[in-house]
Enzyme design. Structure first.
Site, PDB file in Angstrom:
ATOM      1  CD  GLU A 160      -2.714  -0.613  -5.623  1.00 57.19           C
ATOM      2  OE1 GLU A 160      -1.917  -0.224  -6.459  1.00 57.19           O
ATOM      3  OE2 GLU A 160      -4.101  -0.537  -5.687  1.00 57.19           O
ATOM      4  CD  GLU A 182      -2.003   4.643  -6.845  1.00 58.16           C
ATOM      5  OE1 GLU A 182      -2.404   5.291  -5.580  1.00 58.16           O
ATOM      6  OE2 GLU A 182      -1.361   3.712  -6.815  1.00 58.16           O
TER       7      GLU A 182
END
Lengths: 582, 470
Positions: A160, A182
């Site tokens: 990210e 995740e």
């Protein structure tokens, strides 16, 4: 925070003993980052290297292994991005890379997340999101392009971080991959913009994004390029020179001046007590009984210099910048450290004309002077911080205030605006610090209220306030640069209410007490919904959609319950999910 | 502008020193006078012998004298108390009473005050035309006394709205004058206050039964943690007592006259002789009592529970009760219909607070019945008046979907329709009572359907010229 104090018990109750967080940082004392601008004067390229000190967690209870980060790491990153903009006009490209072998960054530390209270997680995510948005803002508005040189595995928040950069180069060593694990591993979302940027910014097809975000090992090599997850894969031997070459091309396209001289950002002078924080231009007084904080932004004393030379000479002491830095710091501290002060009362104090000097400098020079441009965008970002702050924001516009132009944005960012009609002359004698300087409260619109400081939805705050009523906004445009008193401001729709001197005290007190009695969660949700009207942007979606979903998932037992994925991660035991879809 | 506020508006709330209140009342007062002129008593008068509240002391809280009604000095009074009053019940029991409205309860308190305030002018509107058929000057005076005091009670509620609720409060105060009893577009809030009071028997019944509901509502607000409300209601209760006196003695006198006529003509059928038959009186009792029970709201109420827990509204004589005053662990009983039977149910005490208050009210109502039955007994009649069952003729609460006889038996729709006219005033009964309503304005004279009072007002004789008509 330790395992004992920062955990969530079986009933889901959070034990909070959140340490007070300071957002101060200085490159000389970074523990996790190296900001290397040594070659920048020549090449225009700075290197920001992540080499996380495992033992350097901001709170005890976890080790920051594999270049995984926590809030402390991000506080340094934020500091670095700010300094790159203000102190380094010569830097046109920022290469974000890892100082560790084989690990670019493993994202947020899981043990940290597992032990953190809900508010801590939410604050942490919000701040990291804001920093990444800031990196994109630098690329878009400062001619400072961020390039991710992913020289090892980038997992979760690590990827990210790369996504927040303009280009992603991935080392092709047959093992380094980018991934968003995740969902499959932790039962939460890549919440720092990951899901949003993959489809919005990198234009990855949604079915591929789905595959990618459920593949824990991620992607590498040719396929990562094909799927647009990275821009390029680069063999190890050509790595350094390819990175340098891409950085150089980006630098060549930059609008940053060739001969700029940066300004220093000295540590903020701040006096902290149990009852408040006082800076030079910003003051916050806590009222714990009433659950609120009274924030006063002081206008410039004796005007703002309008010559560029003087602006550069003053640097961090230039009032618009000094005030913005203090306000930024205050917002961050209040958000992290004062969870129970649920209402922020925002006032200004100063001379309307003097405050407007900020406007004039920005209007005249933000296009041709890099520093003024930085000040403008910084104030814009701080206002955006306010927009996404989960507190009830109430502007009190009283005699002696200077909500004019740029400072009026502070009021417009609030959920409600109350403007005193008349003066509180009676009280002035008793309370020299209180309002009552004789003249009635006035506000002033200026050109800068019509787009100089856009919100994350791309609209000005006035555009958002009067969404769908362009005629009214056009009418307001005719009303700039003149003083508007309470009753007229009410008619113009610029304030919520304009109680007179007789009603003022009661109306405000009752309104605040009523507010304080409402559910803080419902208020947060309501305010966030009302503040952002109309169109969405990638940025607004990160907050309104990704973050909201993430925060919901964070409180679900499937993530943070004792048998949830986040808590079970690394224990060798599998998460025990409640299988019902909600 | 210099106004002697204590002269114009008698008060003990430091009106002269309160700019906020002055401004609010100054703009409200002309509208009130205007309302009084258009919606107040329809009979034109020069002046009326009225009592005016001028103080809150134990002695001499009121003055008597002839005053022109629109010049009546509507005042603002709060009962006097020590400053250290503490909250007597609910979650915050034991904490100091509130001298200001806590923002958390602004909406609820405002609602309670508005509802109470709305009933006060409503009854004036309902009784607007009654003066045209007053049985005596004494009764006419009593009607006007009740009217001006209901007006003052409106002032009391408006004072609270003005003094403590800011702009919102001022708007609500204004709206109290804009809603009107029976108005199709903008009626009064509670149903019972939108029915005209068509005759004097209804008026006496209203002041006995419906004003008594007011007494109990005021009694619960008197317990409020919001001290100004508490003190206001305490003072209002003083005046309310007179209204119920008008009802009690009014019905006394009707019953007395009925007995006289029955004896005189040796028959129960006294209608042809210009009297009100006992059976009709019973029907009026049935009607007004049951309508007033509806004002207590549903037997089981979460609103009432919330108000209690928050400290906004207590129980009747809260402080004399021997329990923990929080009631979180207690239970209470409510009347209801289950499996085709009228029965009782045990529920958490907090949910049964409306029932609790209603039961107190019922007990109080019994006293009037005893009194009237004593008159019957004394005058040698075997017949007795009674209160119907609490489930009879109810339109609010757990009985509203059922038909219950005055004796408490559950019956079907058909039986109800067939018997309704024998329990509630029929068209014929109303027409008869209406036919008796002829004004008697001569001092010392009285209409034939009612006995004269045993005493006059404030030591004056019955013949006293209480009202000078215009």
């Amino acid at each position: 925070m330790t395992e004992e104090t920062g955990t969530i018990d079986a009933a889901g109750t959070e034990h909070e003993e959140t340490p007070a967080v300071s957002f101060d940082a200085d490159p000389a004392t970074y523990r996790h980052w190296t900001l290397d601008t040594s070659g920048a004067a020549e090449t225009g390229v700075a290197y920001l290297r992540l080499d996380i000190d495992e033992a350097g967690g901001i709170v005890p209870g976890y080790e920051l292994k594999m270049n995984s980060y926590d809030l402390g790491v991000d506080i340094e990153l934020y500091d670095a991005t700010q300094r790159l903009r203000f102190s380094h006009p010569e830097v046109r490209t920022v290469v974000v890379t890892s100082g560790k072998d084989k690990n670019f960054c493993a994202g947020a530390n899981i043990r940290m997340l597992a032990q953190s209270s809900h508010p801590w997680k939410v604050n942490f995510c919000k701040f990291t999101n804001e920093t990444r948005n800031g990196m994109e803002d630098a690329t878009a508005n400062s001619g400072q392009t961020y390039i991710a040189a992913v020289n090892g595995t980038a997992a979760g928040g690590g990827y990210e971080l790369a996504l927040a950069c303009e280009q992603i180069l991935l080392i092709d060593d047959n093992s380094s991959a980018v991934s968003l694990p995740e969902v499959p591993l932790l039962g939460v979302l890549p919440g720092t913009g990951g899901l949003t940027r993959v489809i919005d910014k990198r234009r990855v097809r949604k079915d591929r994004a789905d595959v990618f975000a459920t593949t824990s090992e991620g992607m590498r090599g040719k396929r990562a390029v094909e799927w647009r997850l990275v821009d390029e894969v680069v063999p190890k031997r050509a790595w350094d020179e390819t990175v340098a070459s891409r950085a150089a091309s980006a630098a060549a396209a930059s609008s940053r001046p060739a001969d700029g001289t940066g300004i220093e950002l000295p540590p903020l002078q701040r006096e902290e007590t149990a009852d408040g924080i006082t800076y030079q231009h910003v003051k916050a007084t806590f009222d714990r009984d009433r659950g609120l904080v009274e924030i006063t932004v002081l206008g410039p004393e004796g005007g703002v210099p309008e010559s560029l030379e003087r602006v550069h000479e003053l640097g961090a002491a230039f009032w618009p910048l000094a005030m913005t830095r203090e306000l930024d710091d205050l917002i961050l501290r209040l958000r992290a450290n004062e969870l129970e002060l649920g209402t922020w009362l925002i006032r200004t104090r100063g001379d309307v004309e003097d405050a407007l000097a900020m406007e004039r400098v920005i209007e005249r020079h933000s296009r041709d002077d890099w520093l003024v441009n930085e000040v403008r965008h910084y104030f814009k970002r701080v206002l955006k911080r306010l927009d996404v702050t989960s507190r009830s924001l109430i502007a009190l516009i009283e005699p002696g205030s200077c909500f004019a132009g740029a400072l009026l944005e502070l009021a417009l960012a609030c959920d409600r605006q109350y403007m005193l009609d008349g003066t509180l002359a009676d009280d002035a004698a008793d309370d020299p610090s209180g309002p009552g300087q004789g003249d009635e409260a006035q506000i002033m619109l200026s050109a800068s209220n019509f787009g100089t400081f856009p919100m994350s939805n791309g609209l000005s705050r006035l555009g958002s306030r009067f969404f769908g009523d362009d005629d009214h906004v056009a009418k307001l445009r005719q009303e700039t640069d003149r003083r508007v008193e309470a009753r007229e401001a009410l008619e113009m729709g610029l304030v919520t209410d304009a109680p007179d001197d007789i009603d003022w005290e009661d109306e405000i007190r009752i309104m605040l007490e009523e507010r304080a009695s409402l559910s803080p969660d419902a208020l947060t949700g309501m305010e966030a919904n009302h503040r952002f009207v109309g169109p969405e942007t990638m940025e607004s979606r990160i907050f309104s959609r990704l973050t909201a979903w993430q925060n919901w998932i964070f409180v679900r037992p499937n993530a943070s319950g004792p048998d949830g994925a986040l808590r079970r991660y690394g224990t060798g035991r599998k998460a025990d999910f409640d299988r019902r879809r909600v | 502008m210099s106004i002697d506020y204590s002269e114009k508006i008698p008060n003990n709330v430091d009106l002269a020193g309160d700019r906020k209140l002055q401004r609010a009342l100054e703009s409200w007062q002309p509208n009130f006078i205007n309302w009084w002129k258009t919606m107040g008593p329809a009979v034109p008068t020069e002046d009326v012998y009225l009592r005016t509240a001028v103080d809150v002391g134990k002695e001499g809280w009121a003055q008597f004298g002839h005053v022109a009604m629109e010049e009546y000095r509507w005042g603002v009074f709060l009962a006097e108390r020590g400053d250290d009053r503490r909250i007597a019940f609910g979650e915050q029991k034991g904490e100091p009473a509130w001298q200001q409205v806590p923002g958390e309860y602004r909406a609820d308190l405002q609602r309670l005050i508005v509802i109470q305030g709305d009933t006060e002018p409503a009854s004036v509107e309902q009784q607007r035309r009654l003066g045209e058929t007053a049985p005596s000057l004494y009764d006419l005076r009593n009607l006007f006394q009740v009217n001006v005091e209901e007006g003052r009670h409106l002032w009391a509620m408006v004072y609270l709205l003005h003094a403590f609720f800011g702009r919102n409060g001022r708007e609500e105060a204004e709206a109290l004058l804009h809603r009107n009893s029976g108005d199709l577009d903008s009626p009064r809030i509670l149903g019972a206050f939108n029915e005209e009071t068509p005759d004097w028997l209804s008026f006496f019944m209203f002041t006995y039964f419906t004003d008594r509901d007011g007494k109990y509502q005021l009694g619960t607000l008197k317990e409020s943690a919001f001290d100004p409300l508490s003190r206001t209601c305490e003072f209002m209760l003083k005046e309310e007592a007179h209204h119920m006196f008008v009802g009690t003695t009014g019905i006394d006198r009707v019953v007395t006259r009925t007995c006289e006529l029955m004896r005189e003509h040796d028959t129960d059928e006294i209608a042809p002789h210009g009297g009100i038959p006992l059976e009709v009186i019973q029907k009026y009792v049935n009607f007004h009592y049951s309508v007033s029970l509806d004002l207590f709201g549903s037997e089981q109420s979460t609103n009432a529970a919330n108000y209690f827990t928050a400290g906004l509204k207590g129980r009747w004589q809260e402080e004399r009760r021997r329990d923990d005053h929080r009631l979180t662990e207690d239970s209470g009983t409510i009347d209801l219909v289950r499996d085709g039977k009228v029965t009782q149910d045990e529920v958490p005490a907090l949910l049964a607070l409306n029932s609790d208050l209603r039961n107190e009210y019922v007990k109080d109502c019994q006293s009037g019945l005893k009194r009237w039955n004593r008159i019957l007994e004394k005058l040698g009649f075997d017949a007795r008046l009674y209160l119907p069952h609490v489930g009879f003729n109810r339109h609010v609460g757990l009985f509203s979907d059922h038909h219950v006889t005055p004796a408490g038996d559950l019956i079907g729709e058909d039986t109800w329709k067939a018997k309704e006219d024998s329990w509630l005033p029929s068209e014929a009964d109303k027409v008869h009572v209406q036919s008796l309503m002829r004004p008697v304005y001569e001092p010392g004279k009285i209409a034939g359907w009612i006995a004269p009072p045993t005493n006059g007002i404030n030591g004056k004789p019955f013949e006293y010229e209480y009202v000078h008509l215009a």
